[in-house]
Scaffold this motif. Structure first.
Motif, PDB file in Angstrom:
ATOM      1  N   UNK A 110      74.512 -53.086  44.338  1.00 16.41           N
ATOM      2  CA  UNK A 110      75.322 -52.596  45.458  1.00 16.41           C
ATOM      3  C   UNK A 110      75.975 -51.281  45.038  1.00 16.41           C
ATOM      4  N   UNK A 111      75.422 -50.193  45.506  1.00 14.21           N
ATOM      5  CA  UNK A 111      75.916 -48.863  45.141  1.00 14.21           C
ATOM      6  C   UNK A 111      76.784 -48.333  46.276  1.00 14.21           C
ATOM      7  N   UNK A 112      78.029 -48.788  46.335  1.00 11.20           N
ATOM      8  CA  UNK A 112      78.933 -48.371  47.407  1.00 11.20           C
ATOM      9  C   UNK A 112      79.171 -46.866  47.356  1.00 11.20           C
ATOM     10  N   UNK A 113      79.346 -46.332  46.146  1.00 13.61           N
ATOM     11  CA  UNK A 113      79.590 -44.898  46.001  1.00 13.61           C
ATOM     12  C   UNK A 113      78.449 -44.069  46.545  1.00 13.61           C
ATOM     13  N   UNK A 114      77.212 -44.483  46.284  1.00 10.45           N
ATOM     14  CA  UNK A 114      76.057 -43.722  46.762  1.00 10.45           C
ATOM     15  C   UNK A 114      75.887 -43.861  48.276  1.00 10.45           C
ATOM     16  N   UNK A 115      76.160 -45.058  48.786  1.00 10.35           N
ATOM     17  CA  UNK A 115      76.086 -45.244  50.239  1.00 10.35           C
ATOM     18  C   UNK A 115      77.080 -44.357  50.958  1.00 10.35           C
ATOM     19  N   UNK A 122      79.812 -56.984  48.793  1.00 12.12           N
ATOM     20  CA  UNK A 122      79.896 -57.164  47.341  1.00 12.12           C
ATOM     21  C   UNK A 122      80.815 -56.164  46.677  1.00 12.12           C
ATOM     22  N   UNK A 123      80.522 -55.889  45.414  1.00  8.78           N
ATOM     23  CA  UNK A 123      81.298 -54.944  44.617  1.00  8.78           C
ATOM     24  C   UNK A 123      80.371 -53.837  44.139  1.00  8.78           C
ATOM     25  N   UNK A 124      80.945 -52.695  43.829  1.00 11.90           N
ATOM     26  CA  UNK A 124      80.149 -51.575  43.362  1.00 11.90           C
ATOM     27  C   UNK A 124      79.641 -51.858  41.944  1.00 11.90           C
ATOM     28  N   UNK A 142      59.445 -66.588  48.454  1.00  6.71           N
ATOM     29  CA  UNK A 142      60.533 -67.020  49.319  1.00  6.71           C
ATOM     30  C   UNK A 142      61.800 -67.257  48.506  1.00  6.71           C
ATOM     31  N   UNK A 143      62.943 -67.013  49.137  1.00  7.89           N
ATOM     32  CA  UNK A 143      64.223 -67.207  48.448  1.00  7.89           C
ATOM     33  C   UNK A 143      64.588 -68.682  48.360  1.00  7.89           C
ATOM     34  N   UNK A 144      65.140 -69.072  47.229  1.00 12.47           N
ATOM     35  CA  UNK A 144      65.802 -70.359  47.091  1.00 12.47           C
ATOM     36  C   UNK A 144      67.299 -70.134  47.257  1.00 12.47           C
ATOM     37  N   UNK A 145      67.933 -70.980  48.037  1.00 11.90           N
ATOM     38  CA  UNK A 145      69.351 -70.794  48.356  1.00 11.90           C
ATOM     39  C   UNK A 145      70.216 -71.785  47.595  1.00 11.90           C
ATOM     40  N   UNK A 146      71.414 -71.334  47.292  1.00 14.81           N
ATOM     41  CA  UNK A 146      72.392 -72.178  46.620  1.00 14.81           C
ATOM     42  C   UNK A 146      73.789 -71.673  46.896  1.00 14.81           C
ATOM     43  N   UNK A 147      74.799 -72.431  46.489  1.00 14.23           N
ATOM     44  CA  UNK A 147      76.187 -72.032  46.703  1.00 14.23           C
ATOM     45  C   UNK A 147      76.580 -70.971  45.682  1.00 14.23           C
ATOM     46  N   UNK A 148      77.010 -69.806  46.185  1.00 18.35           N
ATOM     47  CA  UNK A 148      77.394 -68.704  45.300  1.00 18.35           C
ATOM     48  C   UNK A 148      78.773 -68.196  45.724  1.00 18.35           C
ATOM     49  N   UNK A 149      79.547 -67.651  44.792  1.00 14.90           N
ATOM     50  CA  UNK A 149      80.875 -67.132  45.145  1.00 14.90           C
ATOM     51  C   UNK A 149      80.771 -65.833  45.938  1.00 14.90           C
ATOM     52  N   UNK A 150      81.696 -65.666  46.868  1.00 10.59           N
ATOM     53  CA  UNK A 150      81.761 -64.430  47.653  1.00 10.59           C
ATOM     54  C   UNK A 150      82.692 -63.467  46.929  1.00 10.59           C
ATOM     55  N   UNK A 151      82.132 -62.355  46.472  1.00  7.58           N
ATOM     56  CA  UNK A 151      82.913 -61.374  45.717  1.00  7.58           C
ATOM     57  C   UNK A 151      82.873 -60.036  46.445  1.00  7.58           C
ATOM     58  N   UNK A 152      84.005 -59.649  46.992  1.00  9.61           N
ATOM     59  CA  UNK A 152      84.126 -58.376  47.709  1.00  9.61           C
ATOM     60  C   UNK A 152      85.259 -57.577  47.073  1.00  9.61           C
ATOM     61  N   UNK A 153      84.992 -56.350  46.736  1.00  8.79           N
ATOM     62  CA  UNK A 153      86.016 -55.493  46.124  1.00  8.79           C
ATOM     63  C   UNK A 153      86.908 -54.937  47.240  1.00  8.79           C
TER      64      UNK A 153
END
Length: 337
Positions: free
Chosen positions: A175-180, A204-206, A249-260
């Protein structure tokens, strides 16, 4: 040219209430019609046998002419007319907008329905359609960024580009927030619009890219570009992609939500924008509605009305019918009335 009935309007429709007296007028006409005929009592009618002349049969037409004339005069008083409306729109202040959209794998998380990316595409499409006079462009980013659509006033191009956005493995992961943000600034820096706006969305986070988000923020500030930032994702844990099977195909699971959120708030505050957090579909929709209200475009609309009055024709026809009644009454039917 023949005017369609649904194109006719009435300036004073209250005059149509006068049609309520028509049953009484008709009853009165029949009553007076019988009174106007003289009666003679005879012991025998054998000497008067035979058909009546055709002129005497025309007498009821006088009553029809009179009633039609009254109906036409009532309609004329209601003032029927057609109107041709021409509109001239003048946009006094335009807004150039770039939507920077995170397309990393985490955008496939299913805490929004059906997933974050599809939910965003639907809401963003409504936003684009609600800005008919503005120019809009698209930037997508993950581990790197690129312009999906330069700023354009052709909403069809923008909507098609939005619909085509999907996750793919061709873009470097991360996730390249700076470039976006920097790519979005680059699309707007030469714009001559009075208002320049970036709507940057991420979940997400940069953690990728070679441009620091703070540097990109300074660039936005230098070119007077306001930036609204949106953190997308529920609080806590979310059902997101964790691996890919042999079929791709993606396998799904419970993941933490991390937002800066700290970074996103800093970007918004420094550039004069606002930060929003969207934890579900409804909140995401309301955020775009709020941004739509905050970034208004001043539009002047001038309407020119050209009325074509129709009552004159009705008055002339009514006058002709009344004149015709008088002529027939005093010529052809003079011996019968």
């Amino acid at each position: 040219m023949i005017t369609a009935l649904n194109d006719i309007t009435f300036e004073h429709p209250q005059w149509f209430w006068l049609f309520l007296i028509f049953p009484f007028l008709i009853a009165w006409q029949f009553y007076t019609y019988n009174k106007q005929n003289a009666t003679v009592k005879l012991s025998s009618l054998s000497g008067f046998s035979g058909d009546q002349g055709w002129l005497s049969k025309l007498k009821p037409i006088l009553m029809v002419f009179r009633l039609l004339a009254i109906a036409l005069l009532i309609t004329a008083m209601a003032r029927p007319r057609t109107v041709d409306v021409s509109t001239q729109t003048n946009t006094t202040q335009g807004v150039d907008i770039v939507m920077a959209i995170d397309v990393s794998a985490s955008m496939l998380a299913r805490d929004l329905k059906p997933n974050r990316l599809e939910a965003l595409k639907e809401v963003a499409s409504d936003f684009v359609q609600a800005r008919p006079t503005d120019r809009i462009g698209l930037v997508v980013y993950a581990g790197e960024s690129f312009t999906k659509t330069p700023i354009t006033s052709d909403k069809r191009i923008v909507l098609n580009a939005l619909n085509d956005i999907e996750y793919n493995t061709l873009i470097e992961s991360g996730t390249a927030i700076g470039m976006g943000l920097a790519t979005s600034v680059n699309r707007l820096k030469d714009s001559e619009a009075k208002s320049k706006v970036i709507i940057l969305l991420t979940d997400g986070v940069n953690n990728a890219g070679f441009i620091d988000p703070k540097i990109a923020t300074e660039l936005a500030l230098e070119y007077d570009i306001k930036t609204y930032t949106i953190g997308l994702g529920s609080n806590g844990m979310a059902l997101g992609p964790v691996s890919i099977d042999r079929q791709g195909n993606f396998n799904y699971g419970r993941v933490p939500v991390e937002i800066d959120e700290t970074l996103l708030k800093e970007i918004a505050n420094k550039t004069g924008g606002q930060y929003f957090r969207a934890t579900d579909n409804d909140k995401l929709e309301k955020i775009y509605e709020e941004i739509n209200k905050l970034e208004t475009t001043e539009i002047e609309e001038f309407k020119f009305y050209n009325y074509d009055e129709k009552y004159r024709v009705l008055v002339l026809i009514a006058a002709f019918l009344l004149l015709l009644e008088v002529l027939i009454k005093n010529t052809l039917l003079r011996s019968f009335v």
